[in-house]
Motif scaffolding. Structure first.
Motif, PDB file in Angstrom:
ATOM      1  N   ALA A  22       0.750  -1.151   0.174  1.00 51.09           N
ATOM      2  CA  ALA A  22       0.009  -0.155  -0.079  1.00 51.09           C
ATOM      3  C   ALA A  22       0.842   1.315   0.027  1.00 51.09           C
ATOM      4  N   LYS A  23       1.984   1.104   0.307  1.00 50.36           N
ATOM      5  CA  LYS A  23       2.777   2.387   0.623  1.00 50.36           C
ATOM      6  C   LYS A  23       3.975   2.268  -0.348  1.00 50.36           C
ATOM      7  N   VAL A  24       4.722   3.332  -0.642  1.00 48.86           N
ATOM      8  CA  VAL A  24       5.669   3.405  -1.567  1.00 48.86           C
ATOM      9  C   VAL A  24       6.996   3.096  -0.888  1.00 48.86           C
ATOM     10  N   THR A  25       7.882   2.176  -1.356  1.00 50.52           N
ATOM     11  CA  THR A  25       9.175   1.954  -0.595  1.00 50.52           C
ATOM     12  C   THR A  25      10.254   2.933  -0.942  1.00 50.52           C
ATOM     13  N   GLU A  26      11.351   3.049  -0.248  1.00 44.37           N
ATOM     14  CA  GLU A  26      12.404   3.742  -0.189  1.00 44.37           C
ATOM     15  C   GLU A  26      13.099   3.296  -1.637  1.00 44.37           C
ATOM     16  N   GLY A  27      13.210   1.954  -1.919  1.00 44.56           N
ATOM     17  CA  GLY A  27      13.690   1.338  -3.158  1.00 44.56           C
ATOM     18  C   GLY A  27      12.956   1.974  -4.469  1.00 44.56           C
ATOM     19  N   GLU A  28      11.558   1.966  -4.499  1.00 43.94           N
ATOM     20  CA  GLU A  28      10.738   2.631  -5.340  1.00 43.94           C
ATOM     21  C   GLU A  28      11.065   4.173  -5.687  1.00 43.94           C
ATOM     22  N   ARG A  29      11.163   4.572  -4.730  1.00 49.18           N
ATOM     23  CA  ARG A  29      11.552   6.324  -4.657  1.00 49.18           C
ATOM     24  C   ARG A  29      12.862   6.597  -5.513  1.00 49.18           C
ATOM     25  N   GLU A  30      13.955   5.641  -5.015  1.00 48.25           N
ATOM     26  CA  GLU A  30      15.379   5.563  -5.581  1.00 48.25           C
ATOM     27  C   GLU A  30      15.302   5.333  -7.113  1.00 48.25           C
ATOM     28  N   ALA A  31      14.330   4.334  -7.132  1.00 47.47           N
ATOM     29  CA  ALA A  31      14.445   3.836  -8.741  1.00 47.47           C
ATOM     30  C   ALA A  31      13.648   5.016  -9.555  1.00 47.47           C
ATOM     31  N   VAL A  32      12.850   5.677  -8.909  1.00 47.85           N
ATOM     32  CA  VAL A  32      12.166   6.709 -10.066  1.00 47.85           C
ATOM     33  C   VAL A  32      13.214   7.831 -10.059  1.00 47.85           C
ATOM     34  N   ALA A  33      13.956   8.273  -8.837  1.00 52.85           N
ATOM     35  CA  ALA A  33      15.079   9.080  -9.025  1.00 52.85           C
ATOM     36  C   ALA A  33      15.882   8.942 -10.137  1.00 52.85           C
ATOM     37  N   ASP A  34      16.414   7.676  -9.784  1.00 56.79           N
ATOM     38  CA  ASP A  34      17.382   7.164 -10.943  1.00 56.79           C
ATOM     39  C   ASP A  34      17.025   7.485 -12.158  1.00 56.79           C
ATOM     40  N   TYR A  35      15.761   6.911 -12.757  1.00 59.97           N
ATOM     41  CA  TYR A  35      15.110   7.078 -13.968  1.00 59.97           C
ATOM     42  C   TYR A  35      15.090   8.418 -14.403  1.00 59.97           C
TER      43      TYR A  35
END
Length: 173
Positions: A22-35
């Protein structure tokens, strides 16, 4: 109107349908920032410091007519000049927020209601002019964003043959 809770519920349902938590993980946030870092923004037109000028220029490129007035009270005079310049009837429908302007003093009959488009209505009696405000005006494209609601009916911009938008400078982004 606060929409954060509704938005969060929608995103939670989407994530659940994708089999994600249900919540965005720190890994997902890092993947978006990297993209985003690896994919810079494409070219964008230069807008400059004067957003009103940039909006006006782009709007005119799209065959819109632009008239600037000093105050909101000057809008009916500008509308009168526009209508008379095209030999249009001095009659329009408008959003509720614009109803208090001194239309009658300029000899313009304005009703604050959605337009009526009856098949038997002729050019003399139909709602041919709609006057609206806008949510924002986009300087880099010269386009308008309207929000519809009970007092800001979209049909005022869509149904009449002529749409006149009142765009405060503070609404240009």
């Amino acid at each position: 109107m606060e929409t954060n809770a509704a938005r969060d519920r929608i995103f939670a349902r989407i994530r659940a349908a994708q089999g994600r938590g249900a919540k965005v993980t720190e890994g997902e946030r890092e993947a978006v920032a990297d993209y985003l870092n690896r994919h810079p923004q494409g070219p964008r037109p230069a807008v400059g410091q004067n957003l009103a000028e940039a909006f006006s220029e782009q709007a005119q490129k799209m065959a819109s007519t632009v008239d600037r007035v000093a105050t909101l009270a000057d809008v009916p005079g500008a509308v009168l000049r526009y209508l008379d310049g095209l030999n249009l009837a001095r009659r329009a429908v408008a959003w509720t927020a614009l109803g208090a302007l001194p239309w009658a003093a300029q000899g313009i009959e304005v009703e604050c209601r959605p337009p009526l488009r009856e098949p038997q209505a002729d050019r003399e009696h139909g709602d041919l002019v709609g006057i609206t405000g806008c949510f924002v005006a986009i300087a880099e494209t010269g386009s308008l964003m309207l929000l519809s609601g009970p007092d800001t009916f979209a049909s005022a911009a869509l149904l009449p043959e002529t749409h006149i938008a009142v765009v405060p400078v503070s609404r240009i982004v």
